[in-house]
Design a protein around this motif. Structure first.
Motif, PDB file in Angstrom:
ATOM      1  N   SER A 324     -50.726  65.355 -18.701  1.00  0.00           N
ATOM      2  CA  SER A 324     -49.292  65.134 -18.590  1.00  0.00           C
ATOM      3  C   SER A 324     -48.572  65.992 -19.621  1.00  0.00           C
ATOM      4  N   MET A 325     -47.258  66.073 -19.482  1.00  0.00           N
ATOM      5  CA  MET A 325     -46.457  66.851 -20.431  1.00  0.00           C
ATOM      6  C   MET A 325     -45.219  66.048 -20.780  1.00  0.00           C
ATOM      7  N   TYR A 326     -44.846  66.097 -22.052  1.00  0.00           N
ATOM      8  CA  TYR A 326     -43.684  65.344 -22.530  1.00  0.00           C
ATOM      9  C   TYR A 326     -42.770  66.288 -23.294  1.00  0.00           C
ATOM     10  N   PRO A 327     -42.027  67.124 -22.582  1.00  0.00           N
ATOM     11  CA  PRO A 327     -41.180  68.104 -23.270  1.00  0.00           C
ATOM     12  C   PRO A 327     -40.195  67.442 -24.237  1.00  0.00           C
ATOM     13  N   ASP A 328     -39.752  66.218 -23.925  1.00  0.00           N
ATOM     14  CA  ASP A 328     -38.829  65.519 -24.843  1.00  0.00           C
ATOM     15  C   ASP A 328     -39.437  65.344 -26.225  1.00  0.00           C
ATOM     16  N   ARG A 329     -40.762  65.107 -26.241  1.00  0.00           N
ATOM     17  CA  ARG A 329     -41.431  64.904 -27.526  1.00  0.00           C
ATOM     18  C   ARG A 329     -42.129  66.175 -27.999  1.00  0.00           C
ATOM     19  N   VAL A 390     -47.440  76.078 -18.580  1.00  0.00           N
ATOM     20  CA  VAL A 390     -48.438  75.005 -18.541  1.00  0.00           C
ATOM     21  C   VAL A 390     -48.255  74.130 -17.315  1.00  0.00           C
ATOM     22  N   LYS A 391     -49.373  73.768 -16.691  1.00  0.00           N
ATOM     23  CA  LYS A 391     -49.327  72.922 -15.500  1.00  0.00           C
ATOM     24  C   LYS A 391     -50.238  71.712 -15.682  1.00  0.00           C
TER      25      LYS A 391
ATOM     26  N   GLY B 121     -56.827  53.523 -17.584  1.00  0.00           N
ATOM     27  CA  GLY B 121     -55.812  53.440 -18.629  1.00  0.00           C
ATOM     28  C   GLY B 121     -55.326  54.746 -19.217  1.00  0.00           C
ATOM     29  N   ILE B 122     -55.540  55.842 -18.531  1.00  0.00           N
ATOM     30  CA  ILE B 122     -55.059  57.136 -19.007  1.00  0.00           C
ATOM     31  C   ILE B 122     -54.503  57.848 -17.778  1.00  0.00           C
ATOM     32  N   PRO B 123     -53.373  58.545 -17.917  1.00  0.00           N
ATOM     33  CA  PRO B 123     -52.779  59.166 -16.722  1.00  0.00           C
ATOM     34  C   PRO B 123     -53.829  59.951 -15.931  1.00  0.00           C
ATOM     35  N   ILE B 124     -53.854  59.738 -14.636  1.00  0.00           N
ATOM     36  CA  ILE B 124     -54.909  60.338 -13.815  1.00  0.00           C
ATOM     37  C   ILE B 124     -54.678  61.836 -13.667  1.00  0.00           C
ATOM     38  N   SER B 125     -55.769  62.604 -13.713  1.00  0.00           N
ATOM     39  CA  SER B 125     -55.637  64.047 -13.506  1.00  0.00           C
ATOM     40  C   SER B 125     -55.976  64.358 -12.053  1.00  0.00           C
ATOM     41  N   PRO B 126     -55.390  65.434 -11.528  1.00  0.00           N
ATOM     42  CA  PRO B 126     -55.500  65.717 -10.091  1.00  0.00           C
ATOM     43  C   PRO B 126     -56.943  65.810  -9.593  1.00  0.00           C
ATOM     44  N   SER B 150     -45.613  65.819 -11.618  1.00  0.00           N
ATOM     45  CA  SER B 150     -46.682  66.637 -11.031  1.00  0.00           C
ATOM     46  C   SER B 150     -47.850  65.771 -10.575  1.00  0.00           C
ATOM     47  N   SER B 151     -48.119  64.700 -11.311  1.00  0.00           N
ATOM     48  CA  SER B 151     -49.225  63.817 -10.935  1.00  0.00           C
ATOM     49  C   SER B 151     -48.892  63.109  -9.626  1.00  0.00           C
TER      50      SER B 151
END
Lengths: 452, 452
Positions: A324-329, A390-391, B121-126, B150-151
């Protein structure tokens, strides 16, 4: 020669569960030929080209000094890594666990004569004597370290018991572990009891005294080859001074083995002429250098400058995927957490840095700034363009802080060959090139041994 | 609903090498009935009595609040530990890896109906969607976390592809991971894009939106139940405030799951009356609490005071053997290094503390003050009597800093039952007793799953 001081001991042997390893052939079938983006993450990636170069350069350094090299295998714990460390001519290793000893002594390396000499690099505990004795019959030379009188008494009691059972001339080959200033293991060289222990090792009918073994782990604190060299010289001088004490008491010291990756690597910085000149006078009595981490290198060694080319000298990276990506942070979440990186630290800060992301002026690149069990938080993206690149789902390679602890997180290593190309965060491209990034392809799988 | 933004993905499934575990039955045959001094070291020792009590007390706390409990299994990664966490009535867990999900969903816990609900418990990756979809058909409820558009796009693309192959109504059950202030994973609750993502999760034909999931990992910094409770309340209020935002936009929020060991445990400090009173107004909308570490506890939780009884609440210790002693330096060498303890830290300092060695005034006991790969350096012996007591070869039990990372170092756990007795450094004795120390005996072996 009894061991009344010893508590009751087990002689439980190594469990197969700690010793059996996954099948290399099966893993090769699954993985060889795959691109990095096709690998399940997190995974440990070894660049064999860098491993080979690191091994060769370390052998050249020892050769310059005219000293034998003994390689520590704890960093990788593999047969393949050991073979690349040994190269042509090196025949001795240090192991950190009995599992490593079993694994490598049972491998083709002993049968082929490439591996002839093993030191168990941690003072032996009484419960493992039977195993050590057994191993000593399966390789030309198997040595243990001793740095306490109780351990010697345990050895003697064990040997007496074996002889009472009818075995003849039961002996252990022993090095005296001496504290070279790191204050971890080893007898203090200036203490009279240390001389007494050496005397006992020399005269005991159940030990063959090999000499002095030290480890300058404190050289990891250095930040330049010159500083590291200082540590090497201190360790050498301290060992030689203790040797003089022993010789004066009539105790022969056939061998002295000193070293650690930063200190030994630093010797390569001196010119051959200087070294040869120096070695005539100053090195007499020292017979070998030992080091291990050099084969992989890591951020700690970038800091000590043992990895002189920086990240290009680092042979292992953790392959991780963006979750995941958190541009805010200003952060990215990747799937390399503490169980993939280890929580070892380095003076540069953070828990790992992405290959090929350092700024042009050498500023820090994308760094794992926070890790928990399975979460890796990455910071350091500088521009909108970087964020755009980044993706979610892409893979990156992260240089770990301490390769030994990071490699120990993985049941197998994925091997690539980055020869002649420049690393990008997820692959390679032509050196100096700005063109297309090419994904690396798996060329082999190495299977380390785990446990104790 | 295409995923042009996604890089190429692998769907490589879990390798057996990461998933197969050693045989529990074989290990039981080798180990059950043995004394601790007969166990090969280092080893992880689990006190089942403490595990049971920790599990029961956590369930009582959730009950007091009138909330459902969901237990995190990453701390132990075992079937047995999960069963003791679930007790009677709890049916939901969180896993930290796909390996844990496979292991537990394939276990008797699902077949017997004890385990019915799993969150990854962790964001799933594609790359792991195919596996998640497969798992969701083998248990009543299997959920994934999402916190990036994107997820969601990857999920939709995956579902569309499956439906094009003829499968009907392909859907994922999804929780929105929200940052509860820990700044690790999760969308920022105040950002408009978070509302937009929730809207998409609500309306997508390929997701069933379950609600909000947060984790107050920052509650680990607290040093009192009152402070921890503050974290719990913050997390609750933040989640409820975000829920209001979603409800106002017409997005139903069926569930809110919040928690972490320190914050959830702290709720036990409030009286049932207070809690019931509070819960009427303040807790409406929150449906469950989650926590995991509580089942083992450790030095970090002694610090947060979630382990209210101190080391007596710590269910795991590392069994280690004395390799040498260096009275000149005031240190003892043991065979539990970084690969047995992990290098995680705690505010108390050091890497672990020996059971039963604290001073009478609560001063620190024998502490691992320095660890490297296989070396543990212990300090803190206070008197000549203490030095006299210790023997090379004896075993001790060390309370780790962070049980999750320490347990992950071991391929199996040795289980004992310390019920009704007081821990000594290597065994137990009668409570309040000064008499003979009795060695604990192995009663079971638990086998965790490893890898990813």
């Amino acid at each position: 020669m009894t061991s009344t001081a010893l508590p009751p001991q087990t002689t439980s042997t190594l469990f197969p569960v700690n010793f059996s390893v996954p099948s290399k052939e099966w893993l090769r079938e699954q993985l060889v030929g795959k691109k990095l983006s096709e690998i399940r993450t997190p995974a440990l990636v070894v660049d064999r080209f860098v491993v080979e170069r690191n091994g060769r350069e370390m052998r050249e350094t020892a050769q310059k000094l005219g000293l034998r090299l003994r390689v520590h295998v704890k960093t990788h714990k593999t047969i393949e890594g050991t073979e690349l460390q040994l190269g042509d001519g090196v025949t001795g290793i240090v192991v950190s666990t009995m599992a490593e000893a079993h694994y490598l002594i049972n491998s083709h390396l002993v049968a082929s004569g490439k591996l002839q000499d093993v030191i168990l690099g941690i003072p032996i505990s009484p419960d493992k004597l039977a195993e050590a004795h057994d191993l000593s019959r399966r390789i030309p030379r198997f040595h243990v370290l001793v740095d306490h009188i109780s351990s010697l008494e345990a050895i003697e009691a064990y040997c007496v018991a074996r002889e009472e059972e009818g075995e003849k001339n039961v002996k252990f080959s022993v090095w005296l572990k001496v504290d070279g200033g790191y204050s971890r293991a080893g007898v203090p060289p200036t203490n009279p009891s240390s001389l007494h222990l050496a005397q006992r090792l020399h005269t005991s009918p159940h030990t063959t005294f090999q000499g002095i073994y030290t480890h300058s782990g404190h050289s990891y604190s250095s930040t330049s080859p010159l500083e590291s060299l200082e540590f090497l010289h201190q360790e050498r001088d301290l060992s030689l001074s203790f040797r003089s004490t022993l010789l004066a008491s009539g105790i022969p010291v056939p061998h002295i083995s000193i070293g650690a990756t930063p200190s030994v690597t630093s010797a390569s910085q001196e010119s051959s002429e200087d070294l040869r000149e120096t070695s005539k006078s100053r090195w007499e009595g020292v017979t070998e250098l030992h080091a291990g981490n050099f084969i992989f290198m890591d951020r700690q060694q970038i800091r000590t400058r043992a990895a002189i080319r920086g990240e290009a000298d680092c042979a292992v990276t953790v392959l991780t995927r963006v979750l995941s990506m958190y541009p805010d942070r200003g952060t990215i979440l990747v799937d390399a957490g503490a169980l993939a990186m280890s929580k070892d630290s380095t003076m540069q800060g953070g828990y790992g840095q992405v290959l090929g992301t350092r700024g042009e002026d050498g500023e820090d690149g994308w760094t794992l700034t926070k890790i928990s069990q399975e979460h890796g938080i990455m910071s350091g993206l500088r521009t909108a363009e970087e964020w755009e690149e980044v993706k979610v789902g892409e893979v990156m390679r992260v240089v770990p802080n301490h390769a030994c602890l990071t490699a120990a997180c993985f049941p197998f290593y994925v091997v690539v060959d980055g020869r002649g190309r420049e690393a990008t965060r997820g692959g390679v491209r032509e050196r100096e090139g700005q063109g297309e990034v090419e994904e690396l392809v798996v060329v082999d799988v190495w299977v380390p041994v785990r446990g104790w």
